[in-house]
Scaffold this motif. Structure first.
Motif, short mmCIF file in Angstrom:
data_model
loop_
_atom_site.label_atom_id
_atom_site.label_comp_id
_atom_site.label_asym_id
_atom_site.label_seq_id
_atom_site.Cartn_x
_atom_site.Cartn_y
_atom_site.Cartn_z
N ALA A 46 -34.05 -10.36 -27.01
CA ALA A 46 -35.13 -11.00 -27.76
C ALA A 46 -36.32 -10.06 -27.90
CB ALA A 46 -35.57 -12.29 -27.07
N TRP A 47 -36.59 -9.28 -26.86
CA TRP A 47 -37.72 -8.34 -26.92
C TRP A 47 -37.39 -7.17 -27.84
CZ3 TRP A 47 -38.51 -7.79 -20.89
CH2 TRP A 47 -38.85 -9.05 -20.36
N ALA A 48 -36.14 -6.69 -27.75
CA ALA A 48 -35.72 -5.60 -28.64
C ALA A 48 -35.79 -6.05 -30.10
CB ALA A 48 -34.32 -5.14 -28.28
N THR A 49 -35.41 -7.29 -30.34
CA THR A 49 -35.49 -7.83 -31.70
C THR A 49 -36.93 -7.88 -32.17
OG1 THR A 49 -33.47 -9.14 -31.38
CG2 THR A 49 -34.96 -9.83 -33.14
N ALA A 50 -37.83 -8.30 -31.29
CA ALA A 50 -39.25 -8.35 -31.64
C ALA A 50 -39.77 -6.95 -31.98
CB ALA A 50 -40.06 -8.96 -30.50
N LEU A 51 -39.31 -5.95 -31.23
CA LEU A 51 -39.71 -4.57 -31.50
C LEU A 51 -39.23 -4.13 -32.88
CD1 LEU A 51 -40.79 -1.76 -30.67
CD2 LEU A 51 -38.57 -1.35 -29.57
N LEU A 52 -37.98 -4.42 -33.19
CA LEU A 52 -37.43 -4.05 -34.50
C LEU A 52 -38.11 -4.82 -35.63
CD1 LEU A 52 -33.65 -3.80 -33.55
CD2 LEU A 52 -35.23 -1.91 -34.03
N ASP A 53 -38.45 -6.07 -35.37
CA ASP A 53 -39.19 -6.86 -36.38
C ASP A 53 -40.52 -6.19 -36.68
OD1 ASP A 53 -37.21 -8.74 -36.59
OD2 ASP A 53 -38.17 -10.20 -35.26
N ALA A 54 -41.20 -5.71 -35.63
CA ALA A 54 -42.51 -5.07 -35.81
C ALA A 54 -42.38 -3.77 -36.62
CB ALA A 54 -43.15 -4.79 -34.46
N TYR A 69 -34.70 6.61 -28.20
CA TYR A 69 -34.71 5.15 -28.14
C TYR A 69 -34.01 4.55 -29.35
CZ TYR A 69 -37.87 5.34 -24.16
OH TYR A 69 -38.40 5.56 -22.92
N TRP A 70 -34.09 5.23 -30.50
CA TRP A 70 -33.31 4.76 -31.66
C TRP A 70 -31.81 4.82 -31.33
CZ3 TRP A 70 -34.87 1.75 -35.21
CH2 TRP A 70 -36.18 1.83 -35.72
N SER A 71 -31.40 5.85 -30.59
CA SER A 71 -29.99 5.95 -30.19
C SER A 71 -29.59 4.76 -29.32
CB SER A 71 -29.74 7.26 -29.43
OG SER A 71 -29.99 8.37 -30.26
N GLN A 72 -30.47 4.39 -28.38
CA GLN A 72 -30.18 3.24 -27.52
C GLN A 72 -30.12 1.94 -28.33
OE1 GLN A 72 -32.41 2.92 -23.80
NE2 GLN A 72 -32.98 5.07 -23.98
N LEU A 73 -31.04 1.81 -29.29
CA LEU A 73 -31.07 0.59 -30.09
C LEU A 73 -29.83 0.49 -30.97
CD1 LEU A 73 -34.85 0.65 -31.01
CD2 LEU A 73 -33.70 -1.28 -29.90
N GLY A 75 -26.97 1.61 -30.31
CA GLY A 75 -25.81 1.33 -29.47
C GLY A 75 -26.01 0.13 -28.57
N HIS A 76 -26.97 -0.73 -28.90
CA HIS A 76 -27.29 -1.89 -28.06
C HIS A 76 -26.08 -2.82 -27.95
CE1 HIS A 76 -29.50 -5.38 -26.53
NE2 HIS A 76 -30.51 -4.57 -26.30
N PRO A 77 -25.83 -3.36 -26.75
CA PRO A 77 -24.67 -4.27 -26.58
C PRO A 77 -24.76 -5.55 -27.41
CG PRO A 77 -26.05 -4.20 -24.59
CD PRO A 77 -26.51 -3.10 -25.47
N ASP A 78 -25.97 -5.98 -27.76
CA ASP A 78 -26.12 -7.11 -28.66
C ASP A 78 -25.91 -6.60 -30.09
OD1 ASP A 78 -27.16 -9.09 -30.44
OD2 ASP A 78 -28.39 -9.91 -28.83
N ARG A 79 -24.82 -7.04 -30.71
CA ARG A 79 -24.45 -6.50 -32.02
C ARG A 79 -25.51 -6.76 -33.08
NH1 ARG A 79 -18.49 -8.76 -32.99
NH2 ARG A 79 -19.51 -10.60 -32.11
N ARG A 80 -26.24 -7.85 -32.94
CA ARG A 80 -27.29 -8.13 -33.92
C ARG A 80 -28.44 -7.12 -33.82
NH1 ARG A 80 -28.20 -14.23 -32.15
NH2 ARG A 80 -28.02 -13.11 -30.18
N VAL A 81 -28.79 -6.77 -32.59
CA VAL A 81 -29.83 -5.75 -32.38
C VAL A 81 -29.35 -4.40 -32.91
CG1 VAL A 81 -31.15 -4.46 -30.65
CG2 VAL A 81 -30.85 -6.95 -30.41
#
Length: 246
Positions: A46-54, A69-73, A75-81
């Motif tokens: 949810a926090w990662a999503t908020a970051l991407l929304d911003a 950090y873009w690399s981590q995002l 490859g995030h385990p949450d497919r939506r993120v």
């Protein structure tokens, strides 16, 4: 150090609102604290999503998120993120609206051959005060040694539209002290008691934290706009010179 530690402690939170609350303070964060904030925001989907929304809404500049950090995002385990991060990374920063016509007119210069010897003169007169190349120059902007491995069109785009994508370390900061002195430049080393400012003349200023009245990161690059005023032959010459650095 205290701010980074507090952000680390917040990673234990289970509240969805923690992410947006951290993001609401983004403009006040220094580059080091922003990294700590991103590390915390990646802890929960949810926090990662908020970051991407911003980032998507441009309330946080794309360049504030370092490449690792873009690399981590992506490859995030949450497919939506991960999907959202890949879309944002593919879209990347857009050309500034006030620069679009200038870029469209001058970008074809990247395909032309220039005089590298003249380009060295142009570089020395306009760029060396802020950039290091082959061990020489100022430390205000990013080092340009090896920049020739990049496409010339990309290099020219950054010259003509420096605010298109600004890394956090090269964003323009202003620091005002309690006795009315204002410094502008890049933010260097930080300690518990001091910060270092490097102004656009490569002069270093050490400011005591207890003397700071305000610190603000402006939404613009340290690199000025206006290089389109150079003769087109000088721009092609500058590109030819930069292309030699591998």
């Amino acid at each position: 150090t205290l701010a980074s530690s507090l952000l680390g402690a917040l990673s234990a939170s289970r509240q969805e609102t923690t992410g947006p609350l951290i993001l609401a303070q983004w403009a006040a964060f220094t580059p080091a604290v922003k990294r700590a904030a991103i590390t915390t925001l990646l802890r929960r989907s949810a926090w990662a999503t908020a970051l991407l929304d911003a980032v998507g809404e441009a309330t946080i500049p794309y360049g504030d998120i370092p490449p690792e950090y873009w690399s981590q995002l992506r490859g995030h385990p949450d497919r939506r993120v991960a999907f959202r991060a890949r879309r944002l990374a593919e879209e990347g920063p857009q050309i500034s609206s006030d620069r679009a016509a200038i870029v469209e007119r001058l970008l074809p210069l990247a395909e032309q051959e220039g005089d590298a010897a003249r380009g060295k003169e142009v570089y020395t007169a306009n760029c060396a005060v802020c950039h290091v190349m082959d061990g020489q120059g100022g430390r205000v902007g990013p080092e340009l040694t090896g920049v020739g491995s990049r496409p010339r069109a990309d290099i020219l785009l950054e010259i003509l539209d420096p605010n298109r994508s600004v890394e956090a370390n090269y964003r323009l900061w202003t620091v005002s002290t309690k006795d009315g002195v204002t410094y502008a430049g890049s933010l260097g080393a930080e300690t518990q008691t001091t910060i270092e400012m490097l102004d656009v003349a490569s002069q270093e200023h050490v400011v005591q934290r207890k003397e700071i009245a305000s610190m603000t990161a402006l939404d613009q690059s340290l690199m000025p706009i206006g290089f389109e005023a150079l003769p087109e032959s000088d721009l092609t010459a500058l590109l030819a010179f930069l292309a030699q650095s591998h």
